[in-house]
Design a protein around this motif. Sequence first.
Motif, PDB file in Angstrom:
ATOM      1  N   PRO A 187      13.293  92.612  50.368  1.00 13.93           N
ATOM      2  CA  PRO A 187      12.798  93.889  50.648  1.00 13.93           C
ATOM      3  C   PRO A 187      11.372  93.623  51.239  1.00 13.93           C
ATOM      4  CG  PRO A 187      12.723  93.410  48.361  1.00 13.93           C
ATOM      5  CD  PRO A 187      13.476  92.298  48.725  1.00 13.93           C
ATOM      6  N   GLY A 188      10.735  92.594  51.149  1.00 14.86           N
ATOM      7  CA  GLY A 188       9.397  92.335  51.528  1.00 14.86           C
ATOM      8  C   GLY A 188       9.417  91.713  53.158  1.00 14.86           C
ATOM      9  N   SER A 189       8.012  91.560  53.808  1.00 12.57           N
ATOM     10  CA  SER A 189       8.236  90.962  55.057  1.00 12.57           C
ATOM     11  C   SER A 189       8.184  89.466  54.954  1.00 12.57           C
ATOM     12  CB  SER A 189       6.955  91.432  55.959  1.00 12.57           C
ATOM     13  OG  SER A 189       5.904  91.180  55.029  1.00 12.57           O
ATOM     14  N   ALA A 190       8.446  88.799  55.985  1.00 11.70           N
ATOM     15  CA  ALA A 190       8.311  87.331  55.905  1.00 11.70           C
ATOM     16  C   ALA A 190       7.760  86.723  57.347  1.00 11.70           C
ATOM     17  CB  ALA A 190       9.577  86.990  55.828  1.00 11.70           C
ATOM     18  N   ILE A 191       7.070  85.529  57.336  1.00 12.01           N
ATOM     19  CA  ILE A 191       6.402  84.825  58.291  1.00 12.01           C
ATOM     20  C   ILE A 191       7.403  83.442  58.319  1.00 12.01           C
ATOM     21  CG2 ILE A 191       4.544  83.978  59.590  1.00 12.01           C
ATOM     22  CD1 ILE A 191       2.780  86.177  58.511  1.00 12.01           C
ATOM     23  N   VAL A 192       8.062  83.045  59.517  1.00 15.47           N
ATOM     24  CA  VAL A 192       8.536  81.685  59.581  1.00 15.47           C
ATOM     25  C   VAL A 192       7.744  81.028  60.810  1.00 15.47           C
ATOM     26  CG1 VAL A 192      10.810  80.530  60.134  1.00 15.47           C
ATOM     27  CG2 VAL A 192      10.720  82.833  59.189  1.00 15.47           C
ATOM     28  N   VAL A 193       7.090  79.833  60.387  1.00 14.43           N
ATOM     29  CA  VAL A 193       6.498  78.774  61.398  1.00 14.43           C
ATOM     30  C   VAL A 193       7.622  78.325  61.686  1.00 14.43           C
ATOM     31  CG1 VAL A 193       4.975  77.080  61.476  1.00 14.43           C
ATOM     32  CG2 VAL A 193       4.129  79.125  60.781  1.00 14.43           C
ATOM     33  N   THR A 194       7.717  77.751  63.163  1.00 14.76           N
ATOM     34  CA  THR A 194       8.561  76.951  63.506  1.00 14.76           C
ATOM     35  C   THR A 194       8.016  76.378  64.793  1.00 14.76           C
ATOM     36  OG1 THR A 194      10.953  76.580  64.150  1.00 14.76           O
ATOM     37  CG2 THR A 194      10.000  78.633  64.667  1.00 14.76           C
ATOM     38  N   HIS A 195       8.676  75.348  65.263  1.00 18.77           N
ATOM     39  CA  HIS A 195       8.673  74.634  66.730  1.00 18.77           C
ATOM     40  C   HIS A 195       9.880  75.031  67.326  1.00 18.77           C
ATOM     41  CE1 HIS A 195      10.772  71.594  64.738  1.00 18.77           C
ATOM     42  NE2 HIS A 195      10.934  71.166  65.687  1.00 18.77           N
ATOM     43  N   ASP A 196      10.757  75.644  66.825  1.00 20.84           N
ATOM     44  CA  ASP A 196      12.093  75.443  67.288  1.00 20.84           C
ATOM     45  C   ASP A 196      12.466  76.915  67.682  1.00 20.84           C
ATOM     46  OD1 ASP A 196      14.807  75.336  68.105  1.00 20.84           O
ATOM     47  OD2 ASP A 196      15.457  74.125  66.250  1.00 20.84           O
ATOM     48  N   VAL A 197      12.512  77.307  68.787  1.00 20.83           N
ATOM     49  CA  VAL A 197      13.015  78.778  69.320  1.00 20.83           C
ATOM     50  C   VAL A 197      14.346  79.268  68.587  1.00 20.83           C
ATOM     51  CG1 VAL A 197      13.107  80.434  71.075  1.00 20.83           C
ATOM     52  CG2 VAL A 197      11.447  78.482  71.242  1.00 20.83           C
ATOM     53  N   ALA A 198      15.317  78.249  68.422  1.00 26.01           N
ATOM     54  CA  ALA A 198      16.352  78.622  67.673  1.00 26.01           C
ATOM     55  C   ALA A 198      16.163  79.478  66.295  1.00 26.01           C
ATOM     56  CB  ALA A 198      17.445  77.577  67.617  1.00 26.01           C
TER      57      ALA A 198
END
Lengths: 248, 257
Positions: A187-198
Amino acid sequence: MTGALEARLGVRRGAFELDAELVLAPGTVLAVVGRNGAGKSTALATLAGITPLSGGRIVLDGVLLDDGGRGFEPPERRPVGLVLQQPALFPHLTVLDNVAFGLRAAGAGRADAREQAQHALEDQGLGDFTDRRPSQVSGGQAARIALVRALVRRPALLLLDEPLAAIDAELRPALRASIRGVLDSFPGSAIVVTHDVADAEALADEVVVLDSGRVLQRGPLAGLRAEPADPVVTRLLAGAGQDGGSGG
Amino acid sequence: MIAPAVVGGVLLAGPLVALLVRAPWGELGGLLAGPVVLPALGLSFGTAFASTVVCVVLGVPLAAVLAGSDGWPRLLTRVARAVVATPLVLPPVVGGIALLLLLSRTGLLGRPLFAAFGITIPFTTAAVVIAQAFVGLPFLVLSVEGALRGVDPRFAVAAATLGASPWATFLRVTLPLAAPGLAAGAVLSFARALGEFGATITFAGSLPGVTETLPVAAYIALTDDPGSAIAIAVVLVVVALAVLLALRERWLTGLRA
């Protein structure tokens, strides 16, 4: 739905300067992409409370978490979950006690915390691993357990730092789908750090491109692809589907 | 190369061989249960255990402070570490004299202690424990500090983001992960306490049953009752070997964990 984030992240460290604005609507997922040293992990560290801001402010669901000065809430008092690239499961605890850890820290009794942890693991199909030590599970399982461990605390904001970078390439699609499923019911929000656009493509509603500590562009992935604001954006997004390198 | 190496080996092993050859094995049981050895045996193990507990209770916080001292001014860190390590290089007799100057009835801390509560520390069993803790503490602090520094800081980050306070993080995550170092430090300080002689005889004396520990008893018995002295020596050698074995086991499990 929780996780309304309004943040202006200012950090000065030697020659490096982070100055980025991040805004999230409740229940949405934002991917932060960028090259090594773009400031992605530093941005997560400020949101989690590991690195204090030197300027700007972080407001989550109307509560001030950091204003670059006295208004600093330490990590243990923030409704923010963090899953690191290396899952950092506590090696001296069983999988069950790893997941129960956050509940115990919040004041739950041992039996109660273990029961809730058991249910949380079973919900993710990880019920067979409860009595194992972290050294006895695979990298992909460890990543999923770390996710369950962060989510049993019911954070308003979940931070994932390169969740797939340490995983073998052939196992990534399955784990990506599993993370997608978890985020869908979160139910919350999320931030995904990635170097992979996939990862950004599979997991996020919107993408922020960070470079040298600044936001180059933000928007839905399709929009960024159609009208990249900078050659760096074009190059980063061209890497879609190619797994390689390591995060930073 | 070979000849000096052999001499070196003999220097290390020879005395132990002599001790084991000359030990009155037949009478050992009787000597150990006798009036000279038995009280010292009980006193030594009791005080060494007590001083190890003191070392753990005081040494773990000290080690934690030192392990977190990277942000301090460099001079302060150096001084702090030197203070902790001093008993390692100090002649134990000097340690005993220094403890007297601090805790005797006319001492720096001893005078107000006596004036306020009528407490006298020197030449009591408590003095034995204090002398042993003084010489044993560096082993515990340095061993635990090294172990704490070896714990991956990501575990503390993970614990904090799971809602654990710094104190809970230390107790439930960092310290358990440093447990092999804590165990090794405790065994070392116990062994050091058990063998303590110079500071003990200076600060606590040699009252049979009260402050006469095994090494003190062995030294005093040597002229009149060499059998008892050798029996004590055998006990201390056996304990020393047991400590070596225990540490080896610890190091191996520490590496495997």
